[in-house]
Design an enzyme around this catalytic site. Structure first.
Site, mmCIF file in Angstrom:
data_model
loop_
_atom_site.group_PDB
_atom_site.id
_atom_site.type_symbol
_atom_site.label_atom_id
_atom_site.label_comp_id
_atom_site.label_asym_id
_atom_site.label_seq_id
_atom_site.Cartn_x
_atom_site.Cartn_y
_atom_site.Cartn_z
ATOM 1 N N ASP A 31 31.727 -14.574 27.080
ATOM 2 C CA ASP A 31 32.075 -15.303 28.301
ATOM 3 C C ASP A 31 32.053 -16.804 28.010
ATOM 4 O O ASP A 31 31.160 -17.309 27.338
ATOM 5 C CB ASP A 31 31.068 -14.965 29.406
ATOM 6 C CG ASP A 31 31.580 -15.371 30.779
ATOM 7 O OD1 ASP A 31 31.841 -14.499 31.614
ATOM 8 O OD2 ASP A 31 31.719 -16.600 31.022
ATOM 9 N N ILE A 32 33.038 -17.500 28.545
ATOM 10 C CA ILE A 32 33.169 -18.944 28.286
ATOM 11 C C ILE A 32 32.042 -19.745 28.959
ATOM 12 O O ILE A 32 31.726 -20.857 28.543
ATOM 13 C CB ILE A 32 34.561 -19.442 28.754
ATOM 14 C CG1 ILE A 32 34.985 -20.687 28.009
ATOM 15 C CG2 ILE A 32 34.624 -19.644 30.258
ATOM 16 C CD1 ILE A 32 36.460 -21.052 28.191
ATOM 17 N N ASN A 88 31.920 -7.080 39.089
ATOM 18 C CA ASN A 88 32.092 -7.662 40.418
ATOM 19 C C ASN A 88 33.411 -7.200 41.030
ATOM 20 O O ASN A 88 34.392 -7.016 40.316
ATOM 21 C CB ASN A 88 32.075 -9.191 40.312
ATOM 22 C CG ASN A 88 30.784 -9.723 39.727
ATOM 23 O OD1 ASN A 88 29.725 -9.143 39.944
ATOM 24 N ND2 ASN A 88 30.865 -10.815 38.982
ATOM 25 N N HIS A 101 36.455 -6.219 34.537
ATOM 26 C CA HIS A 101 35.672 -6.527 33.343
ATOM 27 C C HIS A 101 34.212 -6.209 33.625
ATOM 28 O O HIS A 101 33.697 -6.481 34.702
ATOM 29 C CB HIS A 101 35.824 -7.993 32.940
ATOM 30 C CG HIS A 101 35.699 -8.952 34.092
ATOM 31 N ND1 HIS A 101 36.731 -9.173 34.977
ATOM 32 C CD2 HIS A 101 34.662 -9.719 34.510
ATOM 33 C CE1 HIS A 101 36.340 -10.049 35.888
ATOM 34 N NE2 HIS A 101 35.083 -10.393 35.629
HETATM 35 P P1 5GP Z 1 34.051 -12.637 37.534
HETATM 36 O O1 5GP Z 1 33.588 -13.839 38.302
HETATM 37 O O2 5GP Z 1 35.508 -12.326 37.826
HETATM 38 O O3 5GP Z 1 33.184 -11.431 37.672
HETATM 39 O O4 5GP Z 1 33.953 -13.025 36.015
HETATM 40 C C1 5GP Z 1 34.921 -13.773 35.355
HETATM 41 C C2 5GP Z 1 34.273 -14.323 34.123
HETATM 42 O O5 5GP Z 1 35.295 -14.792 33.253
HETATM 43 C C3 5GP Z 1 33.345 -15.501 34.398
HETATM 44 O O6 5GP Z 1 32.026 -15.176 33.975
HETATM 45 C C4 5GP Z 1 33.964 -16.640 33.597
HETATM 46 O O7 5GP Z 1 33.002 -17.473 32.998
HETATM 47 C C5 5GP Z 1 34.807 -15.910 32.578
HETATM 48 N N1 5GP Z 1 35.964 -16.662 32.139
HETATM 49 C C6 5GP Z 1 36.845 -17.350 32.930
HETATM 50 N N2 5GP Z 1 37.795 -17.905 32.177
HETATM 51 C C7 5GP Z 1 37.540 -17.570 30.880
HETATM 52 C C8 5GP Z 1 38.198 -17.848 29.635
HETATM 53 O O8 5GP Z 1 39.236 -18.513 29.550
HETATM 54 N N3 5GP Z 1 37.614 -17.326 28.522
HETATM 55 C C9 5GP Z 1 36.488 -16.572 28.560
HETATM 56 N N4 5GP Z 1 36.011 -16.125 27.407
HETATM 57 N N5 5GP Z 1 35.848 -16.281 29.724
HETATM 58 C C10 5GP Z 1 36.376 -16.770 30.866
#
Ligand code: 5GP
Length: 121
Positions: A31-32, A88, A101
């Site tokens: 995760d970034i 989520n 994811h």
């Molecule tokens: P969500 O909030 O949808 O459950 O999780 C999305 C996740 O994707 C977040 O934890 C966010 O940090 C991660 N994320 C968003 N953009 C990028 C990206 O460009 N690269 C990576 N590796 N993770 C990302």
């Protein structure tokens, strides 16, 4: 809702990511914006937008996401100490990328409950 998200771009190597696992149907990458010392996202290559869009034919694929988590836990030494996997769904669930994811978080003791806001009235 578009089926193409930035995760499709990561699958297609149009955006770089720190990939830790890949097979024919799944990909896992760091995760970034990590929320734990070890935070990876495990995704199906099939672009399913939310948990609500999972169909019966996806059962094996969804199971594979958990198999990848278990494998990563073993290889990274978290299997016995423990870790968390969470997916989520939609706005209240905290989803921001509409390609399902599994978050895998490890490397520290996890708190519970995971939310910080009060319950909706
Ligand atoms: P969500 O909030 O949808 O459950 O999780 C999305 C996740 O994707 C977040 O934890 C966010 O940090 C991660 N994320 C968003 N953009 C990028 C990206 O460009 N690269 C990576 N590796 N993770 C990302």
């Amino acid at each position: 809702m578009s089926k193409e998200t930035l995760f499709t771009k990561i699958i297609n190597r149009e955006i770089s990511a720190d990939i830790v696992y890949e097979d024919e149907h799944t990909l896992a990458f760091k995760d970034i914006n990590p929320q734990a010392p070890y935070h990876v996202l495990i995704i199906p290559k099939k672009p399913i937008a939310t948990i609500n869009d999972i169909v019966k034919e996806d059962r094996e694929l969804i199971g594979q996401l958990y198999c990848v988590a278990a494998e990563l836990a073993k290889t990274n030494g978290f299997a016995d100490t423990g870790y968390r996997v969470v997916m989520n769904c939609n706005e209240d669930g905290g989803q921001t990328v509409y390609h399902i994811h599994l978050h895998m978080l490890a490397g520290q003791e996890m708190g519970w409950p995971p939310y910080t806001n009060k319950m909706k009235a």
